[in-house]
Design a protein around this motif. Structure first.
Motif, short mmCIF file in Angstrom:
data_model
loop_
_atom_site.label_atom_id
_atom_site.label_comp_id
_atom_site.label_asym_id
_atom_site.label_seq_id
_atom_site.Cartn_x
_atom_site.Cartn_y
_atom_site.Cartn_z
N SER A 4 -63.26 4.40 59.86
CA SER A 4 -63.94 5.67 60.17
C SER A 4 -65.39 5.61 59.71
CB SER A 4 -63.23 6.82 59.46
OG SER A 4 -63.47 6.74 58.06
N ASN A 5 -66.25 6.36 60.40
CA ASN A 5 -67.66 6.47 60.02
C ASN A 5 -67.96 7.96 60.05
OD1 ASN A 5 -70.56 6.47 60.12
ND2 ASN A 5 -70.45 4.31 60.68
N HIS A 6 -67.59 8.65 58.96
CA HIS A 6 -67.53 10.11 58.93
C HIS A 6 -68.73 10.73 58.23
CE1 HIS A 6 -66.31 13.90 56.90
NE2 HIS A 6 -65.68 14.15 58.01
N ALA A 7 -69.22 10.08 57.17
CA ALA A 7 -70.27 10.68 56.34
C ALA A 7 -71.62 10.68 57.06
CB ALA A 7 -70.40 9.90 55.03
N LEU A 33 -71.72 7.49 51.14
CA LEU A 33 -70.48 6.97 51.70
C LEU A 33 -70.73 6.15 52.98
CD1 LEU A 33 -69.31 9.23 49.79
CD2 LEU A 33 -67.40 9.38 51.39
N SER A 34 -71.86 6.43 53.65
CA SER A 34 -72.15 5.74 54.91
C SER A 34 -72.39 4.24 54.71
CB SER A 34 -73.37 6.38 55.59
OG SER A 34 -74.52 6.18 54.79
N THR A 35 -72.73 3.80 53.49
CA THR A 35 -72.98 2.37 53.30
C THR A 35 -71.66 1.58 53.39
OG1 THR A 35 -72.86 2.53 50.88
CG2 THR A 35 -75.03 2.75 51.89
N PHE A 36 -70.56 2.19 52.98
CA PHE A 36 -69.25 1.56 53.19
C PHE A 36 -69.00 1.43 54.70
CE2 PHE A 36 -64.78 1.86 54.25
CZ PHE A 36 -64.18 0.94 53.41
N ASP A 37 -69.19 2.56 55.42
CA ASP A 37 -68.86 2.60 56.84
C ASP A 37 -69.62 1.52 57.62
OD1 ASP A 37 -67.60 4.83 55.87
OD2 ASP A 37 -69.02 6.26 56.73
N PHE A 38 -70.91 1.38 57.35
CA PHE A 38 -71.72 0.42 58.11
C PHE A 38 -71.64 -1.00 57.55
CE2 PHE A 38 -73.69 4.33 59.67
CZ PHE A 38 -73.77 4.04 61.03
N PHE A 39 -71.68 -1.14 56.22
CA PHE A 39 -71.85 -2.49 55.66
C PHE A 39 -70.54 -3.18 55.27
CE2 PHE A 39 -76.06 -0.45 54.35
CZ PHE A 39 -76.67 -0.83 55.53
N ALA A 40 -69.61 -2.47 54.64
CA ALA A 40 -68.34 -3.11 54.29
C ALA A 40 -67.63 -3.51 55.58
CB ALA A 40 -67.47 -2.17 53.45
N THR A 41 -67.71 -2.64 56.60
CA THR A 41 -67.09 -2.94 57.89
C THR A 41 -67.70 -4.20 58.50
OG1 THR A 41 -66.70 -0.58 58.22
CG2 THR A 41 -66.60 -1.98 60.17
N ALA A 42 -69.04 -4.30 58.47
CA ALA A 42 -69.72 -5.45 59.07
C ALA A 42 -69.45 -6.73 58.29
CB ALA A 42 -71.22 -5.17 59.18
N VAL A 43 -69.33 -6.64 56.96
CA VAL A 43 -69.00 -7.82 56.14
C VAL A 43 -67.72 -8.46 56.67
CG1 VAL A 43 -68.07 -8.49 53.88
CG2 VAL A 43 -70.20 -7.19 54.00
N ALA A 44 -66.75 -7.60 57.07
CA ALA A 44 -65.46 -8.10 57.54
C ALA A 44 -65.48 -8.39 59.04
CB ALA A 44 -64.38 -7.07 57.22
N GLY A 45 -66.57 -8.07 59.73
CA GLY A 45 -66.59 -8.21 61.19
C GLY A 45 -65.65 -7.23 61.86
N VAL A 72 -58.51 2.40 58.61
CA VAL A 72 -59.06 2.76 57.30
C VAL A 72 -59.86 4.04 57.46
CG1 VAL A 72 -60.55 2.06 55.37
CG2 VAL A 72 -59.22 0.33 56.60
N TRP A 73 -59.62 5.01 56.59
CA TRP A 73 -60.37 6.26 56.61
C TRP A 73 -61.09 6.40 55.28
CZ3 TRP A 73 -61.48 10.09 60.06
CH2 TRP A 73 -62.07 11.24 59.53
N TYR A 74 -62.37 6.83 55.32
CA TYR A 74 -63.13 7.05 54.08
C TYR A 74 -63.94 8.33 54.23
CZ TYR A 74 -66.28 5.82 50.14
OH TYR A 74 -66.99 5.80 48.96
N SER A 75 -63.73 9.29 53.32
CA SER A 75 -64.51 10.53 53.39
C SER A 75 -64.39 11.26 52.06
CB SER A 75 -63.97 11.44 54.51
OG SER A 75 -62.75 12.03 54.12
N VAL A 76 -65.06 12.41 52.00
CA VAL A 76 -64.88 13.29 50.84
C VAL A 76 -63.51 13.95 50.96
CG1 VAL A 76 -67.33 13.74 50.49
CG2 VAL A 76 -66.06 15.17 52.08
N PRO A 77 -62.92 14.37 49.81
CA PRO A 77 -61.60 15.01 49.86
C PRO A 77 -61.57 16.24 50.78
CG PRO A 77 -62.17 14.49 47.59
CD PRO A 77 -63.38 14.18 48.42
N LEU A 96 -59.26 6.26 51.83
CA LEU A 96 -60.16 6.18 50.69
C LEU A 96 -60.94 7.49 50.58
CD1 LEU A 96 -61.72 2.69 51.57
CD2 LEU A 96 -59.55 3.16 50.43
N PHE A 97 -61.11 7.96 49.36
CA PHE A 97 -61.91 9.17 49.20
C PHE A 97 -62.82 9.05 48.00
CE2 PHE A 97 -57.72 9.83 47.36
CZ PHE A 97 -58.01 10.29 46.08
N ALA A 98 -63.92 9.81 48.04
CA ALA A 98 -64.93 9.75 46.98
C ALA A 98 -65.81 10.99 47.07
CB ALA A 98 -65.80 8.51 47.15
N GLY A 99 -66.63 11.20 46.05
CA GLY A 99 -67.63 12.27 46.13
C GLY A 99 -67.26 13.50 45.34
#
Lengths: 84, 518
Positions: free
Chosen positions: B204-207, B213-225, B253-258, B282-285
């Motif tokens: 997901s690219n929600h933030a 949180l957007s750095t996970f969405d764009f960069f962690a995803t790209a690290v894994a292709g 995989v989902w990542y966002s605020v609760p 995954l959640f954070a914030g």
């Protein structure tokens, strides 16, 4: 029945708190940032209370809430269903 | 060798050129296309004067082009600065001036663009807009036409600036958190490894882009292709649509605020959807209220849950993978242990490490930590803790989180609260001092107090009260107008009370607790 005038009035008073934001019928209020997630909930509560329609959670979607026109069309349609 | 954030896209473009890098509203961009277009944007930016270390703004709604903008700017040697597309124009203009942005990647669809440019900014180069008002402009069509197999040749190291994220500052203006390629990549590589991301993941690219949180969405995803699925901003406000998108895009995989998750749990009709592909949530914030978390875990028994913690200054620095069943009771869940390559230290008010099991401020050191605050030597002085080493000739530098924590016997950290008046509202970080400073800039205000009240949805709402100077008349609407022209929407108080006098504590301070309770 006119749903538009009271709805615009509600958004201006209760969501925008009198902030001067131009509102037109077709404007995408969600993408423009006028309505956030709590704003949507308040609009839903307003529609239910003021116009006596029931708005199930699965109806609170983009096609029914993207603009003032979409919302009034949705209320009109719910009213028609209620009468049938 | 991979040491810049844009290298991860080039690498994926070599190994799996036709695989989707980004998806948005039924459109997609492959890794090869993303690499070629961002090379093209980089060439255009360099031609128009962008040099190593220059700050380039991104001012547009999220789309496929967000990824092109991020990587294009970094490939030009610049640092990208995401500007909140929904913030008042005056606030966006402040950020542009504060870090000296002269190039803006934008789109004609952005409604407030004209208002922003009317703020009297110096001549800018606008990429993605039609020419206007003496500003230089290049269209997205030209970016596509400039697509290229190679980026401009620029010498960069992992210590070069990659992005600046602006956040609430206690003195009344936002502050810019500077991250390098190293700090961003350090987090992205940790995240991709920890959650076992592979090319088949759809993340997901929600933030919002200006939110860390957007750095996970764009960069962690790209690290894994893997594929990042950009959620249109409008749908982030509509839990039923959000849950449907999760099912339709077969997210893994989902990542966002609760808050977003609680909304989906309550109004997303999750039980009616096929969410069988989902494997990590995954959640954070913000703190996830245990009652709601328990319900969500019961609704999605096949999914693993993880709580990520870290101020924007550290990307993410600790994490806690939840057990399949939470222990009974309403104890908040742990923020866990430091990530790999992160050192934590808990100190007392005098900067001395606390005894085992005692509460103190959490300090963080490691690859993920920011370089500093843009143009704020005062904050850089206060924000870091220096531990002398090697005969006191050298220093280990820790970021002071301002968060109070306690280490449990099992090694996990418990979050206890803040040292200062920073609060979270629906995942957004706000300094109550900033809200007060902004309100106080209205000349007729005598005193202002901002505080939080529960929003009934598991998070906080900001409210404020003011007193008026003798001889002035003031309505709550006037204060509201003033605040909403200067603060991002989430920091604007939900209600503002105009009062005759404030309740006082015995020492004469404004009694904010009493205001909160009224």
């Amino acid at each position: 029945m006119d749903y538009k005038t009271p709805l615009i009035e509600f958004i201006k008073q209760d969501i925008l708190h009198g902030r001067n934001v131009p509102l037109d019928d077709e404007q995408d209020l969600l993408s423009a940032g006028v309505l956030d997630s709590l704003g949507i909930l308040r609009v839903v509560a307003f529609l239910e209370e003021r116009f006596g329609v029931r708005v199930p959670d699965e109806d609170v979607v983009f096609e029914n809430f993207q603009s003032i026109r979409a919302m009034t069309d949705y209320v009109t349609q719910q009213k028609a269903v209620g009468k049938a | 060798m991979r040491y810049l954030l844009s290298h991860v896209v080039d690498e994926a473009a070599r190994t799996q050129p036709t695989h989707d890098a980004v998806r948005f509203s039924g459109l997609s961009l492959s890794y090869a296309e993303l690499a070629r277009r961002s090379n093209g944007l980089a060439r255009i930016l360099v031609d128009r004067g962008v040099r190593r270390g220059d700050r380039v703004g991104i001012f547009m709604n999220k789309s496929l082009d967000s990824a092109v903008a991020i990587h294009g700017i970094m490939k030009a040697g610049g640092a990208y600065v995401p500007l909140d597309p929904f913030a008042p124009p005056a606030r966006v203009a402040f950020v542009i001036r504060d870090c000296g942005i002269r190039h803006l990647v934008t789109s004609d669809l952005k409604l407030d663009q004209s208002q922003l440019l009317a703020e009297g900014l110096d001549r800018m180069t606008l990429v993605g807009a039609s020419p206007r008002d003496g500003h230089d402009a290049v269209g997205w069509v030209e970016v596509e036409a400039s697509a290229s197999d190679s980026a401009p040749a620029i010498e960069l190291t992992e210590q070069d600036l990659a992005y600046i994220l602006y956040t609430s500052g206690s003195t009344g203006t936002p502050k810019g958190i500077m991250h390098t390629h190293r700090s961003g990549l350090s987090f992205a590589e940790w995240a991709a490894a920890t959650y076992g991301l592979t090319p088949s993941d759809r993340v997901s690219n929600h933030a919002p882009l200006h939110f860390d949180l957007s750095t996970f969405d764009f960069f962690a995803t790209a690290v894994a292709g893997a594929t990042t699925v950009v959620v249109p901003e409008a749908l982030t406000k509509l839990p039923a649509d959000l849950a449907r998108l999760m099912a339709k895009e077969r997210l893994t995989v989902w990542y966002s605020v609760p808050f977003a998750l609680m909304q989906m749990l309550e109004r997303g009709s999750l039980a009616k959807l096929d969410l069988s592909t989902l494997r990590w949530l995954l959640f954070a914030g913000e703190v996830f209220p245990v009652k709601h978390l328990r319900e969500l875990m019961a609704a999605l028994p096949h999914v693993r849950f993880s709580n990520l913690y870290g101020p924007t200054e550290t990307n993410v620095c600790t994490f806690y993978n939840l057990p399949p069943t939470l222990p009974p009771g309403d104890e908040p869940i742990s923020i866990g242990r430091p990530c790999e390559n992160v050192e934590s230290l808990i100190v007392d008010e005098d900067g001395r490490p606390v005894a085992e099991g005692e509460a103190g401020e959490l300090l963080i050191r490691g690859g993920v930590v920011m370089r500093g605050y843009w143009g704020r030597p005062d904050l850089n002085e206060k924000g870091f803790f220096r531990r002398p080493v090697f005969g006191r000739h050298y220093e280990d530098v820790f970021y002071r989180t301002g968060d109070l924590v306690e280490r449990m016997p099992d090694g996990n950290l418990t979050y206890l609260g803040r040292k200062d008046r920073q609060v979270k509202t629906r995942g957004y970080r706000v300094e109550l001092d900033e809200v007060e400073a902004v309100i106080l800039s209205l000349v007729s205000i005598e005193e202002a107090a901002a505080f939080v009240v529960p929003d009934g949805q598991g998070s906080n709402l900001i409210e404020a009260a003011v007193t008026v100077k003798a001889g002035f008349q003031l309505t709550p609407e006037a204060v509201m107008n003033h605040a909403s022209a200067r603060l991002p929407h989430y920091a604007v108080p939900a209600t503002i009370r105009v009062m005759e006098v404030f309740p006082r504590t015995s020492t004469g301070k404004i009694d904010r607790r009493e205001l909160q309770a009224r």
